[in-house]
Design an enzyme around this catalytic site. Structure first.
Site, PDB file in Angstrom:
ATOM      1  N   GLU A 182      37.518  50.559  75.801  1.00 53.06           N
ATOM      2  CA  GLU A 182      36.272  50.001  75.255  1.00 53.06           C
ATOM      3  C   GLU A 182      35.055  50.907  75.437  1.00 53.06           C
ATOM      4  O   GLU A 182      34.023  50.471  75.959  1.00 53.06           O
ATOM      5  CB  GLU A 182      36.010  48.618  75.866  1.00 53.06           C
ATOM      6  CG  GLU A 182      37.161  47.656  75.629  1.00 53.06           C
ATOM      7  CD  GLU A 182      37.005  46.318  76.360  1.00 53.06           C
ATOM      8  OE1 GLU A 182      35.965  46.108  76.990  1.00 53.06           O
ATOM      9  OE2 GLU A 182      37.947  45.508  76.302  1.00 53.06           O
ATOM     10  N   GLU A 192      46.619  43.559  72.805  1.00 55.20           N
ATOM     11  CA  GLU A 192      46.136  42.354  73.501  1.00 55.20           C
ATOM     12  C   GLU A 192      46.038  41.180  72.534  1.00 55.20           C
ATOM     13  O   GLU A 192      45.043  40.451  72.500  1.00 55.20           O
ATOM     14  CB  GLU A 192      44.757  42.621  74.141  1.00 55.20           C
ATOM     15  CG  GLU A 192      44.755  43.805  75.093  1.00 55.20           C
ATOM     16  CD  GLU A 192      43.427  44.025  75.816  1.00 55.20           C
ATOM     17  OE1 GLU A 192      42.549  43.141  75.760  1.00 55.20           O
ATOM     18  OE2 GLU A 192      43.275  45.081  76.440  1.00 55.20           O
TER      19      GLU A 192
END
Ligand code: G3I
Length: 390
Positions: free
Chosen positions: A158, A263
């Protein structure tokens, strides 16, 4: 060979052994074995087998595992000079005992990293060299411990903003963009055989996707080997459209890397954002409309969830040549972080198995999608083989 005989041999071969092989798919990992690895993020009750039912279930259904939290910095390296691998060791032992493809998550993130990493005792930021040494020590110790055992690492997690710029995290502010290259170099030196990933969410959105592509190109230009991009895929019933997901997979694979869905979950609850961020302080009792299904999912939403999962897996299977793995972020609905984010205490239904561990219609929809698409591709390869050997 005449056309009737070709069609006869084609039909016969579909009815005999190969189709039996294609249809022998009573679990996710069987159904998807010709497509990609199928994984789940595990919590300690599953990989220590204190929850024996769920542990067995994981063994039946999945051939890859990710650690939901136990390899994050705050757990394995809570204080300067102190590492705690007690849970991480159990996680890796579980994966090895069951011959699973074991993922490490994550080495460099702006969350779940203790303050001491970035700050001196007086609260001032640590200097460049101190942080770089700390990063090097962390990566060499953690990756080195599981060398040859953890097969792939989410090295940086991220690092890109929604607009495609690099996130102004403490890593960036103290080390500059060089932290990216260094992290991958350290990980590669610690385990040269390990696959190294860049992992992020919302990369289906055009600006963020462009930023992630620029990040990968920056690493490649520096001679760093990135094996795959991880598309996290925390999605909603209606967002993002599957075309954007397909476009993102294509765009990343054109960089010469593999793509994984890392995810996956599907949030079925109403959006609860205020301003630009999540408001986790909202009290569910005060805002009951944010928690509409506390006692079970209505059939209509259950059916919409099944359709969404079928559509998602149809995209992944279509792209199977570019894909390495699809991982669900949890095993059953009760595990999911989405019960507590962005509002605490809600009842969400984002996964393939319900709170009793029973397969949901979404699970059946995934198996059916895999069966139909694999059957179709098997049939067209038989046709191609038949045409090329008249
Ligand atoms: O373990 C403590 C427990 O001792 C304490 O009593 C409890 C009180 O809140 O907290 C527990 O820790 C929680 C931890 O999950 C384990 O359950 C943390 O508060 C909570 O913040 C943490 O949330 C995790 C989150 O990352 C942290 O940002 C979620 O489980 C995890 O699913 C989530 O995973 C992330 C990926 O790593 C990266 N991508 C996004 C994804 C979803 O946010």
């Amino acid at each position: 060979m005449n056309i009737e005989f070709k069609l006869f041999t084609l039909a016969a071969s579909i009815l005999l052994a190969p189709v039996g092989a294609v249809l022998a798919d009573s679990t996710l990992k069987d159904a998807l074995k010709n497509d990609f690895l199928i994984g789940a993020a595990l919590n300690p009750s599953q990989f220590t087998e204190s929850n024996a039912v769920e542990a067995n279930f994981v063994k039946q259904q999945f051939d890859s595992i990710s650690p939901e939290n136990v390899l994050k910095w705050e757990i394995v390296h809570p204080e300067p000079g102190r590492f705690d691998f007690s849970l991480a060791d159990r996680y890796v032992e579980f994966g090895e005992a069951n011959h699973m493809f074991i993922i490490g998550h994550t080495l460099v993130w702006h969350e779940q990293t203790p303050d001491w990493v970035f700050k001196n005792a007086d609260g001032s930021p640590v200097d460049h060299d101190t942080l770089l040494n700390c990063l090097s020590n962390h990566i060499f110790t953690v990756v080195g411990r599981y060398k040859g055992r953890i097969k792939g690492w989410d090295v940086v997690n991220e690092a890109v903003n929604e607009d495609g710029t690099l996130r102004q995290s403490p890593w960036y502010k103290i080390l500059g963009p060089d932290f990216l290259v260094k992290a991958y170099q350290f990980a590669h030196a610690a385990d040269p055989q390990a696959e190294l990933y860049y992992n992020d969410y919302s990369t289906e959105n055009e600006p963020k996707r462009r930023g992630a592509i620029a990040l990968i190109r920056r690493l490649q230009a520096a001679g760093v080997h990135v094996t795959a991009v991880g598309i996290q895929e925390h999605v909603r019933l209606d967002w993002p459209p599957t075309q954007l997901i397909s476009d993102a997979i294509t765009a990343f694979s054109q960089l010469g890397v593999k793509v994984s869905i890392t995810e996956l979950d599907v949030d079925v609850l109403p959006e609860a954002f205020r301003g630009n961020g999540a408001d986790v302080s909202i009290n569910v009792a005060q805002r009951a409309e944010l928690n509409p299904y506390p006692n079970g999912l209505p059939d209509s939403v259950q059916a919409a969830l099944a359709r969404r999962y079928a559509d998602l897996f149809a995209v992944y299977i279509k792209h199977r040549a570019e894909m390495e793995r699809v991982t669900l972020w949890g095993v059953e609905d009760g595990d999911s972080w989405l019960n507590n984010w962005p509002v605490r205490g809600r009842t969400n239904y984002p996964l393939l198995f319900d709170r009793e561990g029973q397969p949901k219609p979404a699970y059946t929809a995934v198996l059916q999608t895999a069966r139909q698409m694999n059957m179709a591709s098997h049939q067209s390869s038989l046709e191609a083989a038949s045409l090329s050997h008249p």
